[in-house]
Scaffold this active site. Structure first.
Site, PDB file in Angstrom:
ATOM      1  N   GLU A 223       2.950   2.000  -6.128  1.00  0.00           N
ATOM      2  CA  GLU A 223       3.969   0.953  -5.859  1.00  0.00           C
ATOM      3  C   GLU A 223       3.111  -0.034  -4.609  1.00  0.00           C
ATOM      4  OE1 GLU A 223       8.106   1.464  -6.844  1.00  0.00           O
ATOM      5  OE2 GLU A 223       7.395   3.261  -6.121  1.00  0.00           O
ATOM      6  N   ARG A 225      -0.849  -0.670  -2.364  1.00  0.00           N
ATOM      7  CA  ARG A 225      -2.204  -1.303  -2.516  1.00  0.00           C
ATOM      8  C   ARG A 225      -3.374  -0.118  -2.387  1.00  0.00           C
ATOM      9  NH1 ARG A 225      -5.020  -6.001  -1.764  1.00  0.00           N
ATOM     10  NH2 ARG A 225      -7.210  -5.773  -0.958  1.00  0.00           N
ATOM     11  N   ALA A 266       7.113   3.904   1.734  1.00  0.00           N
ATOM     12  CA  ALA A 266       7.264   2.487   1.704  1.00  0.00           C
ATOM     13  C   ALA A 266       6.764   1.605   2.925  1.00  0.00           C
ATOM     14  CB  ALA A 266       8.515   2.184   1.452  1.00  0.00           C
ATOM     15  N   ARG A 320       6.911   9.024  12.782  1.00  0.00           N
ATOM     16  CA  ARG A 320       7.095   8.421  14.122  1.00  0.00           C
ATOM     17  C   ARG A 320       8.395   8.590  14.713  1.00  0.00           C
ATOM     18  NH1 ARG A 320       4.645   4.390  16.590  1.00  0.00           N
ATOM     19  NH2 ARG A 320       3.357   3.795  14.871  1.00  0.00           N
TER      20      ARG A 320
END
Length: 346
Positions: A223, A225, A266, A320
């Protein structure tokens, strides 16, 4: 005389502009390491003298070529030779004695076909300079057209009561206009370029993108690149809007790859190779120079290092810290498992 061994060959039909320059070429059955009898049949039908060459072939020689290919037990290529007798397009035979830097559009297209037919994986053939050899092409519902000749073709179509639709202006065509690998789903075919390697069981969703000389081992869910030069191992999932840094987009000469059973969340991204069973948290873009705090099993700080020092290592989770903003890395205790139902009908 001994028949030379070839790296690859193809019998194709293509498109040239008004100057006789190749815009594209289609090889229905490209061959890797073809059998000597097939090579001899192609040599007899052309004026091949050795090396890497693209040679024209006249229609009146196709009958003899088809018979010779049948005798060489390459019946698929023999059928192609027969079918091409009805062609009004330029025909060519591309013969590559060795895998070297391509020197012509037909050579580039043969190698792109080999990749999308899964005969070669990304980085298994020399594509140095390929991007510069290819011309920008207007890809239309009537095939490839030189952009400088497009206005005349559009006018001609209008005069005939038709509309010439231009789907893109690009150096690379859609893969599916040339090759549809078995066992895959591609939601938007414009987002997968010829020269992509799409492994069995791969799903490329609408926002997914796969460049040339890149791809997936399969099964995979894409989904995000997959940039030029990047190869994704089986069982890995690229989340919506995520990105991999390729050699054409700032990755330099470092070969970026994603191991097996990885998850790139995502809108995340990676600029280092990932080993197996790695996870990159959603929204985190990990570049080679990102400062990463390494944590132990008790989630205590061990040291701070550059992300490139963790390149290729397995079982890592990159995240993170929501309190202090630092990038942290710890052992990844759970591997990604793709939803089997999503791939059951590929």
């Amino acid at each position: 005389m001994t028949t030379p061994q070839l790296f690859a060959c193809g019998l194709g039909v293509g498109t040239q502009n008004s100057q006789g320059e190749w815009l594209e070429i289609y090889y229905p059955y490209p061959l890797l390491n073809p059998a000597p009898a097939v090579v001899q049949a192609l040599i007899d039908a052309t004026n091949y003298e050795g090396g890497n060459e693209t040679l024209s072939i006249s229609v009146d020689r196709l009958d003899a070529l088809s018979e010779a290919l049948d005798e060489a037990n390459d019946h698929d290529l023999a059928v192609v030779a027969q079918q091409l007798k009805r062609s009004h397009r330029p025909l060519a035979v591309c013969l590559l004695a060795r895998d070297a830097e391509p020197s012509s559009v037909p050579e580039v297209y043969l190698k792109l076909h080999l990749l999308s037919h899964r005969m070669l994986k990304p980085h298994q053939t020399d594509l140095t300079g390929a991007f510069g050899l290819l011309k920008n092409v207007a890809w239309t519902n009537e095939g490839a057209i030189d952009p400088q000749e497009l206005t005349q073709r559009q006018l001609q179509a209008r005069m005939e009561g038709k509309i010439l639709t231009v789907t893109s202006v690009d150096k690379f065509p859609r893969m599916t206009d040339y090759v549809i690998p078995s066992g895959v789903r591609i939601a938007d075919t414009a987002r997968v370029r010829l020269g992509a390697y799409i492994g069995e069981g791969t799903t490329v969703m609408h926002e997914g993108f796969v460049n040339f000389n890149a791809g997936t081992a399969g099964p995979n869910m894409v989904e995000g690149r997959i940039s030029a030069g990047v190869f994704v191992g089986k069982g890995s999932d690229l989340g919506g809007g995520c990105s991999t840094m390729g050699t054409l987009s700032g990755g330099g000469n470092i070969i970026i790859s994603v191991g097996e059973q990885c998850l790139i969340g995502a809108n995340a991204g990676v600029g280092i190779p990932l080993g197996d069973r790695c996870t990159v948290e959603a929204g985190l873009y990990l570049t080679a120079s990102s400062k990463v705090t390494l944590l132990d099993d008790q989630k205590q700080e061990v040291k701070v290092l550059n992300a490139r020092e963790l390149a290729g290592q397995t079982d890592l989770l990159f995240r993170r810290n929501s309190l202090n903003g630092r990038i942290e890395c710890l052992a990844n205790k759970s591997a990604v498992e793709l939803n089997e139902a999503l791939h059951a009908h590929n």
